[in-house]
Each structure stands twice: as C-alpha cells, then as structure tokens.
Design an enzyme around this catalytic site. Structure first.
Site, PDB file in Angstrom:
ATOM      1  N   GLY A  40       0.858  -1.180   0.000  1.00  0.00           N
ATOM      2  CA  GLY A  40       0.000   0.000   0.000  1.00  0.00           C
ATOM      3  C   GLY A  40       0.889   1.223   0.000  1.00  0.00           C
ATOM      4  O   GLY A  40       1.998   1.161   0.536  1.00  0.00           O
ATOM      5  N   HIS A  41       0.422   2.333  -0.569  1.00  0.00           N
ATOM      6  CA  HIS A  41       1.277   3.521  -0.644  1.00  0.00           C
ATOM      7  C   HIS A  41       1.471   4.126   0.755  1.00  0.00           C
ATOM      8  O   HIS A  41       0.788   3.730   1.708  1.00  0.00           O
ATOM      9  CB  HIS A  41       0.696   4.531  -1.634  1.00  0.00           C
ATOM     10  CG  HIS A  41      -0.687   4.962  -1.287  1.00  0.00           C
ATOM     11  ND1 HIS A  41      -0.948   5.861  -0.293  1.00  0.00           N
ATOM     12  CD2 HIS A  41      -1.889   4.572  -1.775  1.00  0.00           C
ATOM     13  CE1 HIS A  41      -2.242   6.030  -0.189  1.00  0.00           C
ATOM     14  NE2 HIS A  41      -2.837   5.245  -1.074  1.00  0.00           N
ATOM     15  N   ASN A  42       2.383   5.100   0.857  1.00  0.00           N
ATOM     16  CA  ASN A  42       2.652   5.710   2.157  1.00  0.00           C
ATOM     17  C   ASN A  42       1.393   6.347   2.734  1.00  0.00           C
ATOM     18  O   ASN A  42       0.661   7.015   2.024  1.00  0.00           O
ATOM     19  CB  ASN A  42       3.740   6.783   2.021  1.00  0.00           C
ATOM     20  CG  ASN A  42       5.105   6.145   1.880  1.00  0.00           C
ATOM     21  OD1 ASN A  42       5.333   5.046   2.376  1.00  0.00           O
ATOM     22  ND2 ASN A  42       6.004   6.814   1.184  1.00  0.00           N
ATOM     23  N   GLY A  43       1.157   6.104   4.004  1.00  0.00           N
ATOM     24  CA  GLY A  43      -0.015   6.692   4.651  1.00  0.00           C
ATOM     25  C   GLY A  43      -1.279   5.877   4.455  1.00  0.00           C
ATOM     26  O   GLY A  43      -2.360   6.300   4.831  1.00  0.00           O
ATOM     27  N   SER A  44      -1.156   4.674   3.883  1.00  0.00           N
ATOM     28  CA  SER A  44      -2.354   3.879   3.638  1.00  0.00           C
ATOM     29  C   SER A  44      -2.793   3.101   4.886  1.00  0.00           C
ATOM     30  O   SER A  44      -3.829   2.455   4.863  1.00  0.00           O
ATOM     31  CB  SER A  44      -2.122   2.912   2.466  1.00  0.00           C
ATOM     32  OG  SER A  44      -1.035   2.072   2.741  1.00  0.00           O
ATOM     33  N   GLY A  45      -2.005   3.149   5.940  1.00  0.00           N
ATOM     34  CA  GLY A  45      -2.424   2.525   7.198  1.00  0.00           C
ATOM     35  C   GLY A  45      -1.726   1.219   7.535  1.00  0.00           C
ATOM     36  O   GLY A  45      -2.118   0.533   8.480  1.00  0.00           O
ATOM     37  N   LYS A  46      -0.648   0.920   6.820  1.00  0.00           N
ATOM     38  CA  LYS A  46       0.040  -0.370   7.044  1.00  0.00           C
ATOM     39  C   LYS A  46       0.625  -0.456   8.462  1.00  0.00           C
ATOM     40  O   LYS A  46       0.422  -1.450   9.169  1.00  0.00           O
ATOM     41  CB  LYS A  46       1.161  -0.574   6.005  1.00  0.00           C
ATOM     42  CG  LYS A  46       0.700  -0.474   4.570  1.00  0.00           C
ATOM     43  CD  LYS A  46       1.821  -0.708   3.587  1.00  0.00           C
ATOM     44  CE  LYS A  46       2.968   0.290   3.665  1.00  0.00           C
ATOM     45  NZ  LYS A  46       2.628   1.666   3.307  1.00  0.00           N
ATOM     46  N   SER A  47       1.369   0.602   8.851  1.00  0.00           N
ATOM     47  CA  SER A  47       1.984   0.573  10.186  1.00  0.00           C
ATOM     48  C   SER A  47       0.923   0.593  11.274  1.00  0.00           C
ATOM     49  O   SER A  47       1.066  -0.070  12.310  1.00  0.00           O
ATOM     50  CB  SER A  47       2.921   1.765  10.362  1.00  0.00           C
ATOM     51  OG  SER A  47       3.964   1.688   9.430  1.00  0.00           O
ATOM     52  N   GLU A 169       8.293  -2.759   6.951  1.00  0.00           N
ATOM     53  CA  GLU A 169       9.272  -2.144   6.042  1.00  0.00           C
ATOM     54  C   GLU A 169      10.699  -2.308   6.578  1.00  0.00           C
ATOM     55  O   GLU A 169      11.523  -1.414   6.478  1.00  0.00           O
ATOM     56  CB  GLU A 169       8.948  -0.656   5.827  1.00  0.00           C
ATOM     57  CG  GLU A 169       7.573  -0.475   5.198  1.00  0.00           C
ATOM     58  CD  GLU A 169       7.315   0.955   4.722  1.00  0.00           C
ATOM     59  OE1 GLU A 169       8.277   1.600   4.291  1.00  0.00           O
ATOM     60  OE2 GLU A 169       6.154   1.383   4.777  1.00  0.00           O
TER      61      GLU A 169
HETATM   62  N1  LIG Z   1       1.109   8.821  15.601  1.00  0.00           N
HETATM   63  C1  LIG Z   1       0.224   9.293  14.692  1.00  0.00           C
HETATM   64  N2  LIG Z   1      -0.583  10.329  15.014  1.00  0.00           N
HETATM   65  C2  LIG Z   1      -1.481  10.810  14.134  1.00  0.00           C
HETATM   66  N3  LIG Z   1      -1.658  10.336  12.889  1.00  0.00           N
HETATM   67  C3  LIG Z   1      -0.895   9.304  12.492  1.00  0.00           C
HETATM   68  C4  LIG Z   1       0.104   8.743  13.374  1.00  0.00           C
HETATM   69  N4  LIG Z   1       0.730   7.730  12.729  1.00  0.00           N
HETATM   70  C5  LIG Z   1       0.158   7.678  11.495  1.00  0.00           C
HETATM   71  N5  LIG Z   1      -0.805   8.616  11.347  1.00  0.00           N
HETATM   72  C6  LIG Z   1      -1.664   8.836  10.151  1.00  0.00           C
HETATM   73  O1  LIG Z   1      -2.382   7.663   9.899  1.00  0.00           O
HETATM   74  C7  LIG Z   1      -2.390   7.348   8.520  1.00  0.00           C
HETATM   75  C8  LIG Z   1      -1.762   5.964   8.285  1.00  0.00           C
HETATM   76  O2  LIG Z   1      -0.383   5.978   8.640  1.00  0.00           O
HETATM   77  P1  LIG Z   1       0.548   4.701   8.648  1.00  0.00           P
HETATM   78  O3  LIG Z   1      -0.187   3.585   9.283  1.00  0.00           O
HETATM   79  O4  LIG Z   1       1.833   5.092   9.267  1.00  0.00           O
HETATM   80  O5  LIG Z   1       0.738   4.440   7.093  1.00  0.00           O
HETATM   81  P2  LIG Z   1       1.837   3.575   6.319  1.00  0.00           P
HETATM   82  O6  LIG Z   1       2.589   2.755   7.325  1.00  0.00           O
HETATM   83  O7  LIG Z   1       1.048   2.764   5.375  1.00  0.00           O
HETATM   84  O8  LIG Z   1       2.707   4.553   5.605  1.00  0.00           O
HETATM   85  C9  LIG Z   1      -1.628   8.453   7.833  1.00  0.00           C
HETATM   86  O9  LIG Z   1      -2.566   9.383   7.325  1.00  0.00           O
HETATM   87  C10 LIG Z   1      -0.810   9.078   8.916  1.00  0.00           C
HETATM   88  O10 LIG Z   1      -0.634  10.444   8.678  1.00  0.00           O
HETATM   89 MG   LIG Z   2       4.671   2.689   7.796  1.00  0.00          MG
END
Ligand SMILES: Nc1ncnc2c1ncn2[C@@H]1O[C@H](COP(=O)(O)OP(=O)(O)O)[C@@H](O)[C@H]1O
Ligand SMILES: [Mg+2]
Lengths: 282, 263
Positions: A40-47, A169
């Site tokens: 999924g692209h960056n910011g898609s919620g993977k982490s 990642e």
């Molecule tokens: N600690 C946090 N506080 C507020 N928003 C967050 C935080 N971590 C991630 N986000 C938001 O949640 C969404 C998903 O993030 P993330 O799960 O990190 O995506 P990915 O790992 O796919 O790049 C993004 O819009 C990001 O900006």
């Molecule tokens: Mg991530």
C-alpha cells in the site's frame, strides 16, 4: 489450516487526526505458517494495522473491531500474552536497538519476561547462531551495518520463540546485500520453524515471497490475492505502493507491442533467461 | 566519542581491567578520602609509589594519564600559587606586603600539587580501564539499597545505558546534518560568536526533532518486546566479586594502615 490471526471490522482513528480514520472496516485472516505481504502507498495505514495487531496503539472507545491472535481476543488483559506471541521488526535499524551490545540487545526481551539467566544465555546464543551473528556477540551497534542490526533484531525475536513475526518495512533502509540477508533469514524461519510471517513492504521481490498479498488503500483492504494475481495489475502496482522493478516494466512494455510474455513474476535474471530462450524460438 | 561522558576506555586485559567495576568505583572514591591522611613527605612518597604501581599494572601508556592532568592544569597552578604565597612558617625567603614565600609554603604547595596529580591519576585509571557500560552496571548495583526509598535504580541504569548506546548514533547524525546544512551554504566554522551561535540553530532543530522521533520509535520497540518497567526483570549481565577484588581492597587497607602509622 487454522487461522492464527483474525481481524474483524477493525477501524482506527488517531485522536490527533480530526477527519480521516487511519483504518476503516478492515477484515482479513492469516493462516498459521503462512507468509502474508501487506502493500500500500505511504499513509495507507500499514503501520497502524501492524501496531494494532500487537496492541501498541492507545485504545479508544470509538475505535471498533476485534482482533484475535492464536485464539485470544486482544484486550487490556491479554495484551502481554499476545505480545509474547508476536515479534515485531521495525523500519529503522537504529531506533529498535536497545542493548549496548549485540548479545545485550538479544537478551532484552528475555530480561523483560523474567527468564532465568542460564536459560537466557542458552537462548541468546542459539538465536545469534540462527541469524549467523555469533562472532559479533560483543559488538556495539555503532560498528554494525543496517542489515546486521536487523538480523540482531530478528535474533531478539527468535529468542522469545513467538508464533508470528511482523516486518514493518524492515528492509527498506538496507542496501541490496543487507536486504537479501534479512529476507533469507526470514524465509528460513518461515520454512523450517513454520513461523507465520507478515511482511509490510514496497519491495516487489519481498512481496513475491508471500503466499498471499493484501493491498491497503486509504485504510481499507483493496485487494487480496496470490502474488501472481496481484502482479497481473502491471503498471497499477505503482499506485498500490510497490516499486515496480525494471524486469516488470519491461514485461509491460513488451506486452504492449504484442509479445507473449509469461504471466508469473520474473526476477531480472529470470527475465534475461526468458528473453534469450524466447528469441531462438522466433 | 564516549569521552564526553565517561572519559576514554582503553581496551586491555590487565589485572586492573579485570577487577570488578563496583570495587574499582568505590576504591577510587576511597582513595580521595585517604589522601587527606598524608601530611609528610614519607606518606606522599608511599601514595605516589602505590599509584604508579597501579598505573604500571594497567599497562596503559603513561601519556594518557598525563593528558588527564592537562585540562585542570590552570586550576592546579592557581591553587598551588595561592598556597605558596599565603602560608607562613619556617624559613622566610621573600616577602612583599601580605605575600610571602616561606619554607612551609613551598612544602605545602608541593603537597597540594601531589594531591591533585594523584587523585587525577587514580580516577583516570578508573575510566581508562572500565568500559562505560560496566560503570553504569556498577552504579546500579551500588545504588540498589536506595530502592527502599523508591529510587528507580533500574530505570536510572537503563537510561544511562541507552544514553551511552545512542552517543555514537547521534554523533553520526550531527555530522550528517552539518554536511547537509553546509551544502546549503551554512558556515559553522567562522564569524563572530553570535554568527556561530546562529549557525548552530539549523543544526539543533533537526537534531531535536529526530531525537524525539527516535525516542518514540524506541519506546514502541521496547514495549513490543515486553518491557513493563523494572519489576520482575531478570538480568543478562551480572557482576561477580572475585578473589582478586578482595585482594585489591586488602591492598588499600594496608596503605591506609601505613598512612596512619606514618602520621
Ligand atoms: N502517531 C500518529 N498520530 C497521528 N496520525 C498518524 C500517526 N501515525 C500515522 N498517522 C496517520 O495515519 C495514517 C496511516 O499511517 P501509517 O499507518 O503510518 O501508514 P503507512 O505505514 O502505510 O505509511 C496516515 O494518514 C498518517 O498520517
Ligand atoms: Mg509505515
């Protein structure tokens, strides 16, 4: 095979983010012993998804959904039990190295769980051997490469004997050699110890190792399928967050001019082999 | 690089290197105490020989010890000169207003000089032969009784060890940011003091932001690995008190006895 992870209707909303939820109605399962890739692209919620599975996000009453790991439903009472079953490797090799030396770092998780010292020593040495880092046991992290640090992180997980390993990642900051070493170690754990692997990645080679791929987009599951099914999207993989390598781009270009290129994923060498063998047929 | 915090460790395998860090740390402090028992040249000679013996046993180059004195040399000279000019007694060599140079002044000045040098040599011996991590283990072990007063001893030791572990990482990062800012035309080396201070800001801000991100990542990683505070934890690294450590303590006891006898 039995499901080791079951996620039902999971939504998550960071308190700081007013509008957009990070996860919306996510449903998926992982089978015991399976290798699942999440792209999924960056910011898609993977982490966010990975941290939810390990109970690492602050619970919020308005966030719904259920997570079941090895039959246990994730709650305040079960969170430490579940964390013992899951090993997490994060992106930045430096920011997860707690110990002053390699062996101290591998022992950290065991110290936390109160494992007696003689058993701890045994498990640390066995784990270091497994990731081929025995000779670096007394090294400080400053004198290790990124790939070596990630292998130490994996040793820390092996020592804890979990059922599941989640790589968020974990290879993205490594050079090709470090990446290959880390992936080889994970593959070995998956095949020999039947550890369930969830790997979050932008790397197509890493995704190709999986039994199944889940595509996340805007906090929702967009697609689920085998690597062959997902890679058939060709150019659209880039939108899905994969770095499409040269061989795949070449395949798409060849297909456009009418060549009968194979459907399954090929590495650059595989592509070269296919090219020179196919030429002789023409 | 750890020089900033704990002096510089010189790896080695001498008798002194192998001593228990708890013993070394406590005996170094004890040495500062017994040095005040010395009041004549015989006792200073004894302490000097004892210190030199320890220095030789460590098999660390004497140059490192002399370098340890250098940063403090002005403080030492200032104290010694005050002592010389303001002490009266014995033969008077020179005087001008309240200032004198007397026999006692010269002798006391010499003693004070010796006292400084010996204390610096002994504490340098501690930091040259003990890895910072062992010192932090020793501090943890020595502070353990204070747990009764709710001192978070384990957490303090973990903090020190994580801080030590991140010193090289942050140094690397500083270097990287400096290069990145240099490429954008920031000049760190020259200009007036206020210009130099201003050049530091584009260095400090990214360093701070990155450190906070690192801290958050580290906290998440620690929690994922089951960290729930010091309660119920076992320890991988343990310190063991051996015969040689008792021997070192005995040597200090003998020196103390001799000092009292020489008074
Ligand atoms: N600690 C946090 N506080 C507020 N928003 C967050 C935080 N971590 C991630 N986000 C938001 O949640 C969404 C998903 O993030 P993330 O799960 O990190 O995506 P990915 O790992 O796919 O790049 C993004 O819009 C990001 O900006
Ligand atoms: Mg991530």
């Amino acid at each position: 095979m039995a499901n080791i992870i079951e996620v039902t209707d999971l939504s998550y909303h960071y308190p700081q983010m007013e509008q957009r939820p990070a996860l919306q109605h996510v449903n998926f399962t992982v089978q015991a012993g399976e290798w699942l890739a999440i792209i999924g692209h960056n910011g898609s919620g993977k982490s966010t998804l990975a941290k939810s599975l390990d109970g690492l996000l602050t619970p919020d009453p308005q966030n719904k959904g259920e997570i079941k790991v090895a039959g246990l439903t994730l709650t305040d009472e079960t969170v430490w039990q579940i964390r013992a079953k899951i090993g997490m490797v994060f992106q930045n090799p430096d920011n997860q190295f707690v110990g002053a030396t390699v062996e101290d770092d591998v022992a950290f998780g065991l110290e936390n769980r109160g494992v007696p010292r003689p058993e701890m020593q045994e498990r640390v040495h066995a784990a270091l051997k497994r990731v081929r880092m025995t000779e670096f046991a007394d090294r400080e992290p400053a004198r290790l490469s990124g790939g070596q640090k990630q292998r130490v992180a994996i040793a820390g997980i092996i020592a804890q004997r979990p059922d599941i390993i989640i790589l968020d990642e974990s290879t993205s900051m490594l050079d090709p050699k470090g990446r290959a070493e880390v992936l080889a170690t994970v593959r070995q754990l998956n095949q020999e110890d039947h550890l369930t692997v969830i790997s979050i990645t932008h790397d197509i080679d890493e995704a190709a190792q999986a039994n199944r791929i889940v595509v996340l987009d805007d906090g929702q599951v967009k697609e689920t399928g085998t690597p062959a099914e997902i890679f058939a999207y060709g150019e659209r993989l880039i939108e899905m967050g994969l770095d499409v390598p040269y061989a795949e781009r070449l395949k798409t270009a060849l297909r456009q001019v009418g060549a009968d290129v194979p459907k399954q994923y090929l590495t650059e060498e595989g592509m070269a082999d296919w090219l020179w063998t196919s030429h002789s047929k023409m | 690089m750890n020089k900033l915090i704990f002096g510089r460790y010189i790896p080695g395998d001498s008798f002194i290197h192998r001593l228990d860090p708890r013993g070394k740390l406590l005996l170094s402090f004890y040495f500062i105490g017994i040095i005040f028992l010395a009041h004549n040249w015989q006792s200073y000679l004894l302490l000097f020989l004892f210190t030199m013996f320890a220095v030789l046993m460590s098999r660390v180059n004497l140059g490192f010890f002399i370098r340890g004195v250098r940063p403090l040399i002005w403080l030492i000279l200032f104290t010694v000169i005050l002592q010389i000019f303001f002490t009266r007694g014995g033969h008077l060599y020179w005087h001008w207003g309240p200032l004198v140079v007397s026999q006692y002044g010269l002798v006391n000045g010499g003693y004070i000089f010796m006292r400084f040098v010996l204390i610096i040599f002994m504490s340098t011996l501690l930091t040259l032969t003990t890895p910072p991590l062992q010192l932090s283990d020793a501090i943890e072990s020595i502070l353990k009784p204070f747990k009764v007063f709710h001192l978070p001893v384990y957490e303090i030791a973990l903090m020190i060890s994580i801080a030590l572990r991140f010193v090289p990482t942050l140094m690397d990062e500083t270097e990287k940011i400096m290069n990145a800012q240099r490429a954008r035309g920031v000049d760190f080396g020259s200009g007036s003091l206020s210009q130099k201070m201003r050049a530091i800001i584009p260095l400090l801000i990214p360093l701070f932001v990155n450190s906070f991100n690192r801290a958050e990542d580290l906290a998440t990683a620690m929690e994922a690995r089951g960290y729930q505070g010091g309660e119920g934890r076992t320890k991988y690294r343990v310190l063991t008190w051996k015969g040689q450590d008792t021997l070192a303590v005995a040597a200090f006891a003998v020196i103390t006895g001799l000092l009292i006898w020489l008074r």
